[in-house]
Design a protein around this motif. Sequence first.
Motif, PDB file in Angstrom:
ATOM      1  N   ALA A   1      -2.277   1.783  -9.222  1.00 62.20           N
ATOM      2  CA  ALA A   1      -1.910   3.204  -9.300  1.00 62.20           C
ATOM      3  C   ALA A   1      -2.197   3.798 -10.673  1.00 62.20           C
ATOM      4  N   GLN A  35       1.957   7.304  -6.720  1.00 65.71           N
ATOM      5  CA  GLN A  35       1.048   8.431  -6.942  1.00 65.71           C
ATOM      6  C   GLN A  35       1.678   9.761  -6.551  1.00 65.71           C
ATOM      7  N   THR A  59       2.115   1.968  -3.495  1.00 64.18           N
ATOM      8  CA  THR A  59       1.091   2.582  -4.341  1.00 64.18           C
ATOM      9  C   THR A  59       1.027   4.082  -4.095  1.00 64.18           C
ATOM     10  N   ARG A  60       1.097   4.491  -2.826  1.00 62.89           N
ATOM     11  CA  ARG A  60       1.100   5.924  -2.508  1.00 62.89           C
ATOM     12  C   ARG A  60       2.366   6.589  -3.055  1.00 62.89           C
ATOM     13  N   THR A  61       3.486   5.856  -3.023  1.00 60.59           N
ATOM     14  CA  THR A  61       4.746   6.385  -3.561  1.00 60.59           C
ATOM     15  C   THR A  61       4.625   6.656  -5.050  1.00 60.59           C
ATOM     16  N   GLN A  95       0.834  -1.203   0.000  1.00 59.58           N
ATOM     17  CA  GLN A  95       0.000   0.000   0.000  1.00 59.58           C
ATOM     18  C   GLN A  95       0.867   1.250   0.000  1.00 59.58           C
ATOM     19  N   GLN A  96       1.984   1.185   0.717  1.00 54.97           N
ATOM     20  CA  GLN A  96       2.913   2.320   0.754  1.00 54.97           C
ATOM     21  C   GLN A  96       3.492   2.579  -0.628  1.00 54.97           C
TER      22      GLN A  96
END
Length: 239
Positions: free
Chosen positions: A170, A137, A133-135, A130-131
Amino acid sequence: MLYSLRMLLLALHFLLASAFGLLIGLLRPFNRDNSRIFARLYSLPATWLMRIKVKAEVGPLADQPPGCVIVANHQSNFDLFILGRVVPQRTVAIGKKSLGWIPLFGQLFWLGGNVLIDRQNAYQARRAMQQTTRTLQADTSIWIFPEGTRNPSEQLLPFKKGAFHMAIEAGVPIVPVCVSRYTHRLSLNSWRQRTVIVRSLPPIATTGLSLQDLPALIEQCRTQMQHCIDRMEHELPTP
């Protein structure tokens, strides 16, 4: 004699590059461009010591803005030195948690903003994914070895799903990076220069794809990379 001297020099270089990189990391911890700087620190002197000429043909990778998933084949621990020449800006990597325990290098890997995954802990692994995916984005690319382990053989191993799952989630492209087979050409007991080709392929779009498209996406990427690696083998002289 040459082998022993070269391995000693490589070990000293590794320690010095790690120490210098650690200083940079402490001054600018978790900066998204740290990994590229660290990669150059390791790569440039090491490839000279190993008498490796890296022929980088990575236009599609260089032209791709940050915020993609980069997948590459993984042959040996020397990949750090060879691929370090082509790591683009704002790129972090995914590695197994045990890397964090390597003196100096582990701390450097962490300060570079890279992601450490404990594959034995499903909950922690999901949180790490999950981290990432945020990276992605946040306009930062992720570098992954989808085979999941070192593989010096002619055929690529089956790809794991993680990299492709992240790209679909993403909505970012996948950029394949292929490294010519060098392990059977490399001789650390010889001063003869060896050429290694690093070639990136055009990005594979994931916009509009769902998890149902995952198997086809993985197969498309693996097939393209296998064909590229086979072509590069014929472009290099017989060892």
